[in-house]
Design a protein around this motif. Structure first.
Motif, short mmCIF file in Angstrom:
data_model
loop_
_atom_site.label_atom_id
_atom_site.label_comp_id
_atom_site.label_asym_id
_atom_site.label_seq_id
_atom_site.Cartn_x
_atom_site.Cartn_y
_atom_site.Cartn_z
N ASP A 80 6.84 50.84 80.30
CA ASP A 80 6.37 49.82 81.25
C ASP A 80 4.86 49.60 81.12
O ASP A 80 4.38 48.46 81.12
CB ASP A 80 6.70 50.22 82.69
CG ASP A 80 8.18 50.10 83.01
OD1 ASP A 80 8.91 49.46 82.21
OD2 ASP A 80 8.61 50.66 84.04
N HIS A 83 4.13 47.56 78.05
CA HIS A 83 4.39 46.13 78.25
C HIS A 83 3.29 45.49 79.10
O HIS A 83 2.82 44.39 78.81
CB HIS A 83 5.76 45.91 78.90
CG HIS A 83 6.91 46.19 77.99
ND1 HIS A 83 7.24 45.35 76.96
CD2 HIS A 83 7.80 47.21 77.96
CE1 HIS A 83 8.30 45.84 76.32
NE2 HIS A 83 8.66 46.97 76.92
N LYS A 84 2.89 46.18 80.13
CA LYS A 84 1.84 45.63 80.99
C LYS A 84 0.51 45.55 80.25
O LYS A 84 -0.26 44.61 80.44
CB LYS A 84 1.71 46.47 82.26
CG LYS A 84 2.91 46.30 83.17
CD LYS A 84 2.78 47.05 84.45
CE LYS A 84 4.11 47.03 85.14
NZ LYS A 84 4.19 46.47 86.40
N THR A 85 0.26 46.53 79.39
CA THR A 85 -0.96 46.50 78.58
C THR A 85 -0.95 45.27 77.67
O THR A 85 -1.97 44.59 77.53
CB THR A 85 -1.09 47.79 77.76
OG1 THR A 85 -1.09 48.91 78.64
CG2 THR A 85 -2.36 47.80 76.93
N GLU A 86 0.20 44.99 77.08
CA GLU A 86 0.33 43.79 76.23
C GLU A 86 0.05 42.54 77.05
O GLU A 86 -0.63 41.62 76.58
CB GLU A 86 1.71 43.73 75.60
CG GLU A 86 1.91 44.64 74.43
CD GLU A 86 1.02 44.29 73.25
OE1 GLU A 86 0.82 43.09 72.96
OE2 GLU A 86 0.49 45.23 72.64
N ASP A 87 0.57 42.49 78.28
CA ASP A 87 0.33 41.34 79.15
C ASP A 87 -1.16 41.19 79.46
O ASP A 87 -1.71 40.08 79.43
CB ASP A 87 1.12 41.46 80.45
CG ASP A 87 2.62 41.33 80.26
OD1 ASP A 87 3.04 40.82 79.19
OD2 ASP A 87 3.37 41.72 81.19
N VAL A 88 -1.83 42.29 79.75
CA VAL A 88 -3.26 42.26 80.05
C VAL A 88 -4.04 41.80 78.82
O VAL A 88 -4.95 40.96 78.92
CB VAL A 88 -3.75 43.64 80.56
CG1 VAL A 88 -5.26 43.71 80.61
CG2 VAL A 88 -3.15 43.96 81.91
N THR A 90 -2.99 39.95 76.34
CA THR A 90 -2.71 38.53 76.13
C THR A 90 -3.53 37.67 77.10
O THR A 90 -4.14 36.67 76.70
CB THR A 90 -1.20 38.25 76.31
OG1 THR A 90 -0.48 39.05 75.38
CG2 THR A 90 -0.89 36.79 76.08
N THR A 91 -3.58 38.08 78.37
CA THR A 91 -4.35 37.35 79.37
C THR A 91 -5.84 37.37 79.02
O THR A 91 -6.53 36.34 79.10
CB THR A 91 -4.13 37.95 80.76
OG1 THR A 91 -2.75 37.92 81.07
CG2 THR A 91 -4.91 37.19 81.82
N LYS A 94 -6.54 35.00 76.17
CA LYS A 94 -6.57 33.61 76.64
C LYS A 94 -7.90 33.32 77.33
O LYS A 94 -8.52 32.27 77.08
CB LYS A 94 -5.40 33.33 77.59
CG LYS A 94 -4.07 33.24 76.92
CD LYS A 94 -2.97 32.99 77.95
CE LYS A 94 -1.61 33.01 77.29
NZ LYS A 94 -0.53 32.83 78.29
#
Length: 109
Positions: A80, A83-88, A90-91, A94
């Motif tokens: 988990d 996955h959250k690290t990947e989301d951070v 990516t954000t 951007k």
């Protein structure tokens, strides 16, 4: 003194009669009674040892089960977080791209 003598003889006779009756009505000889006590003590010892081994085995199984459960939970948490690290990331990428775009516009002016 006569009463004291009679009382003493009565107590002595009662003790002798009680001991004789105890020996006559005893279920077993002393050696048989001692053997039964030893057998019962051994059976109790074996029962306690068996209970101890059973308790040890159940505790070991519980620990193994809990360890496996903890390992699975830890693996899920790590997944988990990944996955959250990947989301951070990516954000942040951007946002960095947006800032670069804004910076380029500011540099042209």
């Amino acid at each position: 003194m006569n009463d004291n003598g009679n009382t003493f003889l009565g107590v002595l006779a009662g003790t002798a009669i009680g001991a004789a009756l105890g020996i006559l009505f005893a279920p077993d000889k002393g050696s048989a009674t001692r053997r039964k006590i030893a057998e019962q003590a051994e059976a109790t010892r074996d029962s306690i040892a068996e209970s101890t081994y059973d308790l040890r085995d159940r505790a070991a199984a519980t620990v193994a089960s809990k360890r496996e459960s903890l390992d699975n939970q830890l693996e899920n948490i790590v997944s988990d977080v990944s996955h959250k690290t990947e989301d951070v990331i990516t954000t942040l990428e951007k946002k960095l791209a947006e800032l670069k775009t804004k910076n380029k516009k500011l540099q042209k002016s």
